[in-house]
Design an enzyme around this catalytic site. Structure first.
Site, PDB file in Angstrom:
ATOM      1  N   LYS A 278       0.864  -1.186   0.000  1.00 33.43           N
ATOM      2  CA  LYS A 278       0.000   0.000   0.000  1.00 33.43           C
ATOM      3  C   LYS A 278       0.899   1.234   0.000  1.00 33.43           C
ATOM      4  O   LYS A 278       1.460   1.619   1.020  1.00 33.43           O
ATOM      5  CB  LYS A 278      -0.916   0.034   1.232  1.00 33.43           C
ATOM      6  CG  LYS A 278      -2.067   1.009   1.026  1.00 33.43           C
ATOM      7  CD  LYS A 278      -2.419   1.857   2.227  1.00 33.43           C
ATOM      8  CE  LYS A 278      -1.509   2.975   2.564  1.00 33.43           C
ATOM      9  NZ  LYS A 278      -1.481   4.122   1.632  1.00 33.43           N
TER      10      LYS A 278
ATOM     11  N   GLU B 191      11.141  16.640  13.311  1.00 35.01           N
ATOM     12  CA  GLU B 191      11.454  16.423  11.899  1.00 35.01           C
ATOM     13  C   GLU B 191      10.679  17.432  11.049  1.00 35.01           C
ATOM     14  O   GLU B 191       9.459  17.502  11.130  1.00 35.01           O
ATOM     15  CB  GLU B 191      11.052  14.999  11.519  1.00 35.01           C
ATOM     16  CG  GLU B 191      11.477  14.620  10.135  1.00 35.01           C
ATOM     17  CD  GLU B 191      11.149  13.176   9.810  1.00 35.01           C
ATOM     18  OE1 GLU B 191       9.999  12.760  10.020  1.00 35.01           O
ATOM     19  OE2 GLU B 191      12.049  12.460   9.321  1.00 35.01           O
TER      20      GLU B 191
HETATM   21  P1  NAD Z   1       3.172   8.906   6.793  1.00 37.94           P
HETATM   22  O1  NAD Z   1       3.526   8.255   8.075  1.00 37.94           O
HETATM   23  O2  NAD Z   1       2.200  10.018   6.803  1.00 37.94           O
HETATM   24  O3  NAD Z   1       2.611   7.839   5.744  1.00 37.94           O
HETATM   25  C1  NAD Z   1       3.347   6.690   5.390  1.00 37.94           C
HETATM   26  C2  NAD Z   1       2.381   5.651   4.847  1.00 37.94           C
HETATM   27  O4  NAD Z   1       1.503   5.252   5.896  1.00 37.94           O
HETATM   28  C3  NAD Z   1       1.490   6.106   3.705  1.00 37.94           C
HETATM   29  O5  NAD Z   1       1.335   5.038   2.793  1.00 37.94           O
HETATM   30  C4  NAD Z   1       0.169   6.398   4.402  1.00 37.94           C
HETATM   31  O6  NAD Z   1      -0.964   6.282   3.545  1.00 37.94           O
HETATM   32  C5  NAD Z   1       0.140   5.313   5.446  1.00 37.94           C
HETATM   33  N1  NAD Z   1      -0.695   5.585   6.618  1.00 37.94           N
HETATM   34  C6  NAD Z   1      -1.152   6.775   7.067  1.00 37.94           C
HETATM   35  N2  NAD Z   1      -1.852   6.608   8.200  1.00 37.94           N
HETATM   36  C7  NAD Z   1      -1.825   5.290   8.472  1.00 37.94           C
HETATM   37  C8  NAD Z   1      -2.333   4.491   9.539  1.00 37.94           C
HETATM   38  N3  NAD Z   1      -3.011   5.028  10.557  1.00 37.94           N
HETATM   39  N4  NAD Z   1      -2.088   3.170   9.526  1.00 37.94           N
HETATM   40  C9  NAD Z   1      -1.357   2.616   8.534  1.00 37.94           C
HETATM   41  N5  NAD Z   1      -0.867   3.305   7.501  1.00 37.94           N
HETATM   42  C10 NAD Z   1      -1.082   4.640   7.476  1.00 37.94           C
HETATM   43  O7  NAD Z   1       4.581   9.366   6.172  1.00 37.94           O
HETATM   44  P2  NAD Z   1       4.808  10.207   4.856  1.00 37.94           P
HETATM   45  O8  NAD Z   1       4.413  11.609   5.126  1.00 37.94           O
HETATM   46  O9  NAD Z   1       4.237   9.481   3.691  1.00 37.94           O
HETATM   47  O10 NAD Z   1       6.419  10.122   4.739  1.00 37.94           O
HETATM   48  C11 NAD Z   1       7.287  10.945   5.433  1.00 37.94           C
HETATM   49  C12 NAD Z   1       7.794  10.268   6.691  1.00 37.94           C
HETATM   50  O11 NAD Z   1       8.426   9.020   6.356  1.00 37.94           O
HETATM   51  C13 NAD Z   1       8.864  11.052   7.391  1.00 37.94           C
HETATM   52  O12 NAD Z   1       8.604  11.042   8.781  1.00 37.94           O
HETATM   53  C14 NAD Z   1      10.147  10.293   7.087  1.00 37.94           C
HETATM   54  O13 NAD Z   1      11.172  10.451   8.025  1.00 37.94           O
HETATM   55  C15 NAD Z   1       9.656   8.900   7.049  1.00 37.94           C
HETATM   56  N6  NAD Z   1      10.597   8.055   6.296  1.00 37.94           N
HETATM   57  C16 NAD Z   1      11.376   7.173   6.971  1.00 37.94           C
HETATM   58  C17 NAD Z   1      12.306   6.410   6.288  1.00 37.94           C
HETATM   59  C18 NAD Z   1      13.197   5.429   7.002  1.00 37.94           C
HETATM   60  O14 NAD Z   1      13.714   4.546   6.343  1.00 37.94           O
HETATM   61  N7  NAD Z   1      13.406   5.535   8.287  1.00 37.94           N
HETATM   62  C19 NAD Z   1      12.433   6.536   4.910  1.00 37.94           C
HETATM   63  C20 NAD Z   1      11.628   7.453   4.256  1.00 37.94           C
HETATM   64  C21 NAD Z   1      10.703   8.204   4.957  1.00 37.94           C
END
Ligand code: NAD
Length: 492
Positions: A186, A395
């Site tokens: 997803k 962040e």
């Molecule tokens: P996000 O947490 O908003 O969303 C990530 C994913 O989770 C999306 O597919 C979203 O649709 C889904 N999602 C949202 N709510 C959910 C829920 N309640 N349950 C399950 N899934 C849910 O993150 P984002 O804004 O898409 O990405 C940015 C973030 O990702 C930043 O905090 C960044 O640091 C992190 N990130 C971490 C890494 C790593 O390897 N540590 C790599 C890239 C990005």
């Protein structure tokens, strides 16, 4: 399939049980963040679509020999790599237009790196010691023959963000599938096409059996929560923000599924007092601008000797003000747009907070004057804040660097570790022993010493503390997707 046939009619499909299909909730637009234009439409899945995808993955795991047929898996993963390489130029254009990723980064972690790295997963599965003889022992006086078997966990729910979609999607698909799992991906609603093309390519160019890989695009975040909760899913592999990771962990608790989390970061770039301060500050400033700062492991706190604070700020500001946010299509662009208006407003909120908390901008601070269209933010250096200020602790996920003063090596380590996160870090020093001593004390998953590059297919990546648990990539990343079974057979 010719390159041009990918996403040919401007609408992407779901990929469930080996078939491309429409979403029950219709479609949703995918936007070019540099131009704000609608690129096209993506299939919008609902809960029933997600249920079908999980069911298909469950069936493929339980009722086919996928998990035991290593040869088939290795072949399929290599086919996927070859097919992605075949389409690489089309994928490059898609990545630039949907993610806003600067063209220069598509030769590395934004596209070609993770595509090529699929070979590592296939090679690992091929050479892996799946069964290991534990030798003789006589527990309770009875001598059994014992074997340790490594087996796939089962059905994996993979939930991914938008910032490096190919890197993160493929760093989950590659090892999870090569290890024998089936999977439902997803992706983030902001980058559905980068995931949907995988479905098209798998359907048309590989021998993956139906149900082994399923790709469910949706505008509805709650479909991710459904995956985390579903009792038919054995493991959830999540990359995203720490807040969402916490929610995924809680949702997975009811079924005690394995939870693998790659979360946020607020990493420190530590410059010791014997280092070339100008060189280090310039590197730090340049890194903070890459992909508009939308990288979880970017070092966004520059921690410098107090006596040379102003000099470090001036160098960082000089570098960052020379990097103009620009068209990601241009081969010279380092800093493209942010992914969405929402993300740009969030970054602007942190910039406003920096001023409210007593900080100043050494450069930047808002939207670039010459760019009314596109979700751009100027590279910004924040000075005058301590590590306690919210913009220094939280962040931001934009091209923003906060410069913080330290009073010697111990204090620099204290500041670097004074964070809820523990993803990455950098140390610069003229003395390798001193740099190594500081690196050893950082509570983070990866450390760059004097410019050392840690990103590689065979190198584990992940975080300490609230940056997650588990490791992606490397052998450790492969073994995240394995169970361990001990078989004891009575000796005859
Ligand atoms: P996000 O947490 O908003 O969303 C990530 C994913 O989770 C999306 O597919 C979203 O649709 C889904 N999602 C949202 N709510 C959910 C829920 N309640 N349950 C399950 N899934 C849910 O993150 P984002 O804004 O898409 O990405 C940015 C973030 O990702 C930043 O905090 C960044 O640091 C992190 N990130 C971490 C890494 C790593 O390897 N540590 C790599 C890239 C990005």
């Amino acid at each position: 399939m010719a390159d041009s046939s990918l996403l040919a009619n401007g609408v992407s499909a779901l990929f469930i049980d080996g078939k491309l299909s429409e979403g029950r909730a219709g479609t949703f637009p995918t936007i070019n963040p540099a131009t704000e234009e609608v690129l096209g439409l993506a299939a919008d899945a609902d809960a029933e679509d997600m249920g079908r995808a999980v069911e298909a993955a469950r069936r493929a795991f339980d009722e086919t020999d996928w998990s035991r047929n290593t040869e088939l898996r290795v072949r399929c993963v290599r086919q996927l790599r070859d097919a992605l390489q075949h389409h690489i130029e089309r994928l490059r254009e898609l990545t630039i237009s949907e993610v806003g990723a600067p063209r220069m980064l598509t030769a590395a972690a934004q596209l070609e790196g993770p595509v090529n790295d699929l070979a590592f997963s296939a090679d690992t599965a091929e050479s892996y010691v799946w069964n290991q003889d534990l030798g003789q022992a006589s527990p309770m006086g009875i001598p059994p023959r014992r074997t340790i078997a490594r087996e796939a966990v089962g059905v994996v729910g993979a939930i991914t963000p938008w910032n490096f979609p190919h890197q993160i999607n493929l760093a989950k698909l590659g090892p999870a599938l090569a290890a024998g799992n089936t999977l439902v991906l997803k992706p983030a609603p902001d980058t559905p096409w980068c995931a949907a093309v995988l479905g098209e390519i798998i359907a048309e160019r590989t021998d993956f059996p139906p149900g082994v890989v399923n790709i469910v695009t949706s505008s509805d975040h709650s479909l991710g929560a459904l995956l985390a909760k579903d009792p038919r899913v054995d493991m959830v592999s999540f990359t995203g923000s720490t807040a969402t990771g916490r929610s995924v962990m809680a949702d997975a608790a009811a079924t005690v599924k394995r939870v693998f989390l790659e979360l946020g970061g607020k990493s420190a770039f530590v410059v010791l007092d014997d280092a070339d301060l100008a060189a280090a500050s310039g590197v730090s400033a340049f890194t903070a601008c890459m992909h508009a700062g939308q990288g979880c492991a970017i070092t966004t706190r520059l921690v410098v000797p107090r006596g040379r604070y102003d000099e470090a700020v001036a160098v960082a500001a000089g570098t960052m003000s020379s990097i103009k946010p620009g068209d990601p299509n241009d081969p010279g662009t380092v800093c493209g747009p942010l992914i969405s208006a929402r993300q740009r407003d969030r970054v602007q909120g942190y910039l406003d907070l920096a001023i409210a908390e007593g900080g100043t901008f050494a450069c930047g601070g808002g939207r670039p004057a010459n760019r009314d269209v596109g979700f751009f933010i100027e590279p910004t250096v924040i000075a005058g804040l301590s590590n306690d200020a919210r913009p220094a602790r939280e962040e931001i996920f934009g091209p923003v660097l906060t410069v913080i003063a330290h009073d010697g090596d111990d204090d620099a380590v204290r500041i670097a570790n004074d964070s809820p996160y523990g993803l990455s870090g950098t140390v610069y020093s003229a003395d390798p022993d001193r740099a190594a001593a500081v690196a050893a004390r950082l509570r983070v998953g990866t450390v760059n010493v004097n410019g050392g590059v840690w990103y590689s297919a065979d190198a584990p990546f992940g975080g300490y503390k609230q940056s997650g648990n588990g490791r992606e990539m490397g052998i450790a990343g492969f073994e995240e997707y394995l169970e361990t079974k001990l078989v004891a057979t009575a000796a005859t």
